[in-house]
Scaffold this active site. Structure first.
Site, PDB file in Angstrom:
ATOM      1  N   LYS A 196       0.823  -1.218   0.000  1.00  0.00           N
ATOM      2  CA  LYS A 196       0.000   0.000   0.000  1.00  0.00           C
ATOM      3  C   LYS A 196       0.860   1.271   0.000  1.00  0.00           C
ATOM      4  O   LYS A 196       2.061   1.228   0.306  1.00  0.00           O
ATOM      5  CB  LYS A 196      -0.919  -0.021   1.224  1.00  0.00           C
ATOM      6  CG  LYS A 196      -1.983  -1.115   1.163  1.00  0.00           C
ATOM      7  CD  LYS A 196      -3.018  -0.924   2.266  1.00  0.00           C
ATOM      8  CE  LYS A 196      -4.115  -1.967   2.179  1.00  0.00           C
ATOM      9  NZ  LYS A 196      -5.215  -1.700   3.132  1.00  0.00           N
ATOM     10  N   TYR A 225     -12.342  -1.546  -4.315  1.00  0.00           N
ATOM     11  CA  TYR A 225     -12.917  -1.797  -2.980  1.00  0.00           C
ATOM     12  C   TYR A 225     -14.446  -1.683  -2.980  1.00  0.00           C
ATOM     13  O   TYR A 225     -15.029  -1.354  -1.947  1.00  0.00           O
ATOM     14  CB  TYR A 225     -12.335  -0.805  -1.980  1.00  0.00           C
ATOM     15  CG  TYR A 225     -10.956  -1.172  -1.449  1.00  0.00           C
ATOM     16  CD1 TYR A 225     -10.756  -2.326  -0.684  1.00  0.00           C
ATOM     17  CD2 TYR A 225      -9.852  -0.351  -1.671  1.00  0.00           C
ATOM     18  CE1 TYR A 225      -9.504  -2.656  -0.173  1.00  0.00           C
ATOM     19  CE2 TYR A 225      -8.594  -0.676  -1.158  1.00  0.00           C
ATOM     20  CZ  TYR A 225      -8.432  -1.835  -0.412  1.00  0.00           C
ATOM     21  OH  TYR A 225      -7.190  -2.152   0.103  1.00  0.00           O
ATOM     22  N   ASN A 270      -2.331   0.100   6.685  1.00  0.00           N
ATOM     23  CA  ASN A 270      -1.858  -1.176   7.248  1.00  0.00           C
ATOM     24  C   ASN A 270      -0.897  -1.925   6.313  1.00  0.00           C
ATOM     25  O   ASN A 270      -0.762  -3.137   6.401  1.00  0.00           O
ATOM     26  CB  ASN A 270      -3.050  -2.049   7.662  1.00  0.00           C
ATOM     27  CG  ASN A 270      -3.974  -2.373   6.511  1.00  0.00           C
ATOM     28  OD1 ASN A 270      -3.801  -1.850   5.418  1.00  0.00           O
ATOM     29  ND2 ASN A 270      -4.941  -3.235   6.749  1.00  0.00           N
ATOM     30  N   HIS A 319      -2.311  -5.452   1.447  1.00  0.00           N
ATOM     31  CA  HIS A 319      -3.657  -6.009   1.231  1.00  0.00           C
ATOM     32  C   HIS A 319      -3.515  -7.422   0.691  1.00  0.00           C
ATOM     33  O   HIS A 319      -2.545  -7.727  -0.013  1.00  0.00           O
ATOM     34  CB  HIS A 319      -4.429  -5.159   0.205  1.00  0.00           C
ATOM     35  CG  HIS A 319      -5.662  -5.845  -0.306  1.00  0.00           C
ATOM     36  ND1 HIS A 319      -6.854  -5.823   0.381  1.00  0.00           N
ATOM     37  CD2 HIS A 319      -5.864  -6.627  -1.399  1.00  0.00           C
ATOM     38  CE1 HIS A 319      -7.744  -6.551  -0.275  1.00  0.00           C
ATOM     39  NE2 HIS A 319      -7.166  -7.036  -1.365  1.00  0.00           N
ATOM     40  N   GLU A 368      -9.967  -9.635  -8.024  1.00  0.00           N
ATOM     41  CA  GLU A 368      -8.892  -8.665  -7.782  1.00  0.00           C
ATOM     42  C   GLU A 368      -7.739  -8.833  -8.779  1.00  0.00           C
ATOM     43  O   GLU A 368      -7.178  -7.843  -9.255  1.00  0.00           O
ATOM     44  CB  GLU A 368      -8.406  -8.795  -6.337  1.00  0.00           C
ATOM     45  CG  GLU A 368      -9.493  -8.390  -5.350  1.00  0.00           C
ATOM     46  CD  GLU A 368      -9.080  -8.474  -3.888  1.00  0.00           C
ATOM     47  OE1 GLU A 368      -9.817  -7.930  -3.053  1.00  0.00           O
ATOM     48  OE2 GLU A 368      -8.031  -9.080  -3.581  1.00  0.00           O
TER      49      GLU A 368
HETATM   50  P1  CMP Z   1      -7.621  -4.335   3.368  1.00  0.00           P
HETATM   51  O1  CMP Z   1      -7.160  -5.712   3.606  1.00  0.00           O
HETATM   52  O2  CMP Z   1      -6.999  -3.573   2.248  1.00  0.00           O
HETATM   53  O3  CMP Z   1      -9.209  -4.361   3.115  1.00  0.00           O
HETATM   54  C1  CMP Z   1     -10.045  -3.262   3.373  1.00  0.00           C
HETATM   55  C2  CMP Z   1      -9.332  -2.188   4.129  1.00  0.00           C
HETATM   56  O4  CMP Z   1     -10.164  -1.275   4.791  1.00  0.00           O
HETATM   57  C3  CMP Z   1      -8.532  -2.819   5.254  1.00  0.00           C
HETATM   58  O5  CMP Z   1      -7.425  -3.503   4.713  1.00  0.00           O
HETATM   59  C4  CMP Z   1      -8.204  -1.623   6.118  1.00  0.00           C
HETATM   60  O6  CMP Z   1      -7.009  -0.973   5.731  1.00  0.00           O
HETATM   61  C5  CMP Z   1      -9.376  -0.712   5.830  1.00  0.00           C
HETATM   62  N1  CMP Z   1     -10.229  -0.564   7.005  1.00  0.00           N
HETATM   63  C6  CMP Z   1     -10.947  -1.509   7.618  1.00  0.00           C
HETATM   64  N2  CMP Z   1     -11.605  -0.984   8.665  1.00  0.00           N
HETATM   65  C7  CMP Z   1     -11.298   0.343   8.689  1.00  0.00           C
HETATM   66  C8  CMP Z   1     -11.662   1.423   9.519  1.00  0.00           C
HETATM   67  N3  CMP Z   1     -12.501   1.249  10.561  1.00  0.00           N
HETATM   68  N4  CMP Z   1     -11.149   2.632   9.246  1.00  0.00           N
HETATM   69  C9  CMP Z   1     -10.317   2.812   8.195  1.00  0.00           C
HETATM   70  N5  CMP Z   1      -9.936   1.808   7.359  1.00  0.00           N
HETATM   71  C10 CMP Z   1     -10.414   0.592   7.610  1.00  0.00           C
END
Ligand code: CMP
Length: 137
Positions: free
Chosen positions: A9, A49, A112, A115, A126
């Protein structure tokens, strides 16, 4: 060999951690079937998404994912979907186990670091969203 879809990311890319994450990917025995750097528009991030479009964090998520370059990949391994999710760790870096990528490189729930697809149907969508068959030979 199963295939999964993965992203380094924008926060991990901007922090200069792409090389370290790729090293972990090779050390764990994944085949890198496809890989490219992209700078997503917000519309492209929204399409990727789309399953989260009703969630309160959708705008924040898609703004972040279009805030800078990222690396998209197709990874291959036995049980690749679970293997990659295990290597990433829990979605929230604060809850991710020691030694996982999100623990090491994630800075918040949204930022984070990585993904990964959560199921084979999701992986198929995806992978097809970002790669043509010719890019995965
Ligand atoms: P990812 O695995 O990319 O899939 C969806 C993403 O949404 C997840 O990782 C997080 O980075 C993001 N996400 C999930 N919950 C929250 C939240 N409460 N606030 C902000 N981002 C979120």
């Amino acid at each position: 060999m199963e295939r999964t879809f993965a992203i380094i990311k924008p926060n991990a890319f901007a922090d200069g951690n792409s090389g370290k994450i790729l090293s972990r990917i090779y050390e764990e025995g994944f085949a890198v079937v496809g890989l490219k750097k992209l700078y997503l528009s917000q519309v492209e991030a929204e399409g990727f998404y789309h399953v989260h479009k009703e969630r309160p964090f959708f705008a924040e998520l898609t703004e972040f994912m279009s805030s800078g370059p990222c690396i998209v990949m197709v990874l291959g391994a036995d049980n690749a979907i679970k293997k990659w999710r295990d290597l990433m760790g829990a979605t929230n870096p604060a809850e991710a186990a020691e030694g996982t990528l999100r623990r090491e490189f994630g800075t918040s729930l949204g930022e984070n670091a990585t993904h990964g697809s959560d199921a084979s149907e999701t992986a198929a969508f995806e992978i097809g969203y970002f790669f043509s068959g010719l890019e995965l030979l």
